[in-house]
Design an enzyme around this catalytic site. Structure first.
Site, PDB file in Angstrom:
ATOM      1  CG  HIS A 138      -1.793   1.198   1.333  1.00 14.94           C
ATOM      2  ND1 HIS A 138      -2.799   1.456   0.426  1.00 14.94           N
ATOM      3  CD2 HIS A 138      -1.822   2.222   2.224  1.00 14.94           C
ATOM      4  CE1 HIS A 138      -3.422   2.575   0.763  1.00 14.94           C
ATOM      5  NE2 HIS A 138      -2.837   3.052   1.845  1.00 14.94           N
ATOM      6  N   GLY A 153       2.406   5.272   4.313  1.00 12.65           N
ATOM      7  CA  GLY A 153       1.787   5.835   5.501  1.00 12.65           C
ATOM      8  C   GLY A 153       0.385   5.296   5.669  1.00 12.65           C
ATOM      9  CD  GLU A 154      -1.638   5.110  10.983  1.00 14.28           C
ATOM     10  OE1 GLU A 154      -2.624   5.880  11.095  1.00 14.28           O
ATOM     11  OE2 GLU A 154      -1.041   4.616  11.947  1.00 14.28           O
ATOM     12  CB  SER A 155      -5.833   4.415   4.973  1.00 16.31           C
ATOM     13  OG  SER A 155      -6.844   4.808   4.082  1.00 16.31           O
ATOM     14  N   GLY A 156      -5.365   7.757   4.518  1.00 14.66           N
ATOM     15  CA  GLY A 156      -5.916   9.062   4.828  1.00 14.66           C
ATOM     16  C   GLY A 156      -4.918  10.091   5.304  1.00 14.66           C
ATOM     17  CB  ILE A 157      -1.385   9.901   6.368  1.00 18.00           C
ATOM     18  CG1 ILE A 157      -0.627  10.752   7.391  1.00 18.00           C
ATOM     19  CG2 ILE A 157      -0.484   9.481   5.222  1.00 18.00           C
ATOM     20  CD1 ILE A 157       0.415   9.995   8.177  1.00 18.00           C
ATOM     21  N   GLY A 158      -2.535  11.508   3.549  1.00 15.87           N
ATOM     22  CA  GLY A 158      -2.236  12.530   2.551  1.00 15.87           C
ATOM     23  C   GLY A 158      -1.292  12.110   1.451  1.00 15.87           C
ATOM     24  CE  LYS A 159      -0.705   6.003   1.405  1.00 21.90           C
ATOM     25  NZ  LYS A 159      -1.659   6.226   2.506  1.00 21.90           N
ATOM     26  CB  SER A 160      -3.899  10.243  -2.940  1.00 19.54           C
ATOM     27  OG  SER A 160      -3.912   8.838  -2.791  1.00 19.54           O
ATOM     28  CG  ASP A 177      -5.053   2.382  -2.810  1.00 20.11           C
ATOM     29  OD1 ASP A 177      -4.809   2.675  -1.618  1.00 20.11           O
ATOM     30  OD2 ASP A 177      -5.881   1.524  -3.145  1.00 20.11           O
ATOM     31  CD  GLU A 202      -9.834   6.139  -2.618  1.00 15.80           C
ATOM     32  OE1 GLU A 202     -10.700   6.241  -1.730  1.00 15.80           O
ATOM     33  OE2 GLU A 202      -8.994   5.224  -2.658  1.00 15.80           O
ATOM     34  NE  ARG A 243      15.653  19.782  15.108  1.00 12.99           N
ATOM     35  CZ  ARG A 243      15.534  20.842  15.911  1.00 12.99           C
ATOM     36  NH1 ARG A 243      15.471  20.670  17.229  1.00 12.99           N
ATOM     37  NH2 ARG A 243      15.475  22.060  15.406  1.00 12.99           N
TER      38      ARG A 243
END
Length: 309
Positions: A138, A153-160, A177, A202, A243
């Site tokens: 994923h 990253g987790e679903s909905g974190i802003g990858k797309s 996706d 998506e 950092r």
């Protein structure tokens, strides 16, 4: 993994001398090829019969010196392998006896216009990719300044959303996706999209977006080697983040280690700029310059001068 002879025909626009043979049902499981040199001389020990067989100009001229009886004997043994197919390069064509034997043994005989060495290198490269070990993960894969960046990253974190912004900034989308990763060598992983989701993104609240239709063919790419991984995660006040970047972290896919960066996400952070900077910095490191190490050397030199005063 396997490819069919039909896939090879379509990929390289080969002409078939045996069109009645069902090439969809003939599967190739080996990425290597074989030029039957010793086999034409009658030596069939250690014969790679599972490989695609290629006839070049050297083999063709040697076959022309053989008697009809010897030729039939050799090719009857060759086709009895059974071999997946026989490909003639340089638009060379076999004589009627060989084609008839191929009909009897149900071995496709194909013709390529390409020079033998060029065709060999092309088909080996393509088949290594097609037959390489593969996993599905994923994430989002984009090409940024020539670097293949896998965003996870987790679903909905802003990858797309990050990928769409990168496309708008002139970079190219490979897949959103679902990423198919293939190990083509001990150093290289190649990512691609499943056929059903190729060129699509998506976006929650909007739906499916066709990147190729909206931004043109220059905004998409079918395959890309993976050079680095960026893992997006929610920012946490209790976690310590790197950092300086003196020590590189890695993640592993199919036994290959890839440089990995963990990026904390907070409102207002421009993910596209961060990804672009990471890609350029990765290229700079490949060219021999590491900003973190240079800073470390300057600090050490400054401390040494202070101690000597």
């Amino acid at each position: 993994m396997a490819v069919t002879v039909t896939d090879v025909i379509n990929k390289y626009s080969l002409r078939s001398l045996t069109p009645e043979i069902d090439t969809d049902s003939i599967r190739i499981n080996h990425s290597g090829i074989n030029r039957p040199a010793l086999q034409l001389a009658g030596y069939f020990d250690h014969f790679g019969k599972e490989r695609v067989q290629i006839i070049g100009l050297v083999e063709y001229t040697y076959i022309e010196t053989m008697s009809r009886e010897r030729k039939i004997q050799i090719f009857d043994t060759l086709f009895a392998g059974p071999i997946p197919c026989l490909i003639y390069c340089r638009n060379l064509e076999p004589d009627a006896d060989i084609v008839e034997l191929a009909h009897q043994r149900k071995v496709p005989v194909l013709i390529s216009e390409m020079i033998t060495s060029d065709f060999m290198s092309e088909i080996i490269r393509w088949m290594k990719t097609q037959l390489a070990p593969m996993i599905t993960i994923h994430g989002v894969l984009v090409e940024v300044y020539g670097e293949g960046v896998l965003i996870m990253g987790e679903s909905g974190i802003g990858k797309s959303e990050a990928a769409l912004e990168l496309v708008k900034r002139g970079h190219r989308l490979v897949t959103d996706d679902v990423v198919e990763l293939r190990k083509v060598s001990d150093e290289t992983l190649v990512g691609s999209a499943p056929d059903i989701t190729r060129h699509l993104i998506e976006l929650r609240g909007i739906g499916i977006v066709d990147v190729k239709s909206l931004f043109g063919v220059a905004a998409v790419k079918n395959t890309q080697s993976v050079d680095m991984v960026i893992k997006l995660e929610e920012w946490s006040r209790d976690r310590e983040y790197d950092r300086l970047g003196l020590d590189e972290q890695y993640t592993e896919f199919l036994g290959n280690k890839i440089v990995c960066y963990n990026i904390p996400i907070r409102p207002g952070r421009n993910l596209a700029v961060i990804v672009e900077t990471a890609a350029v910095n990765s290229r700079q490191k490949k060219m021999g310059y590491n900003a973190a190490q240079e800073l470390y050397k300057k600090v050490r030199k400054s401390l040494e001068l202070t101690e000597n005063e």
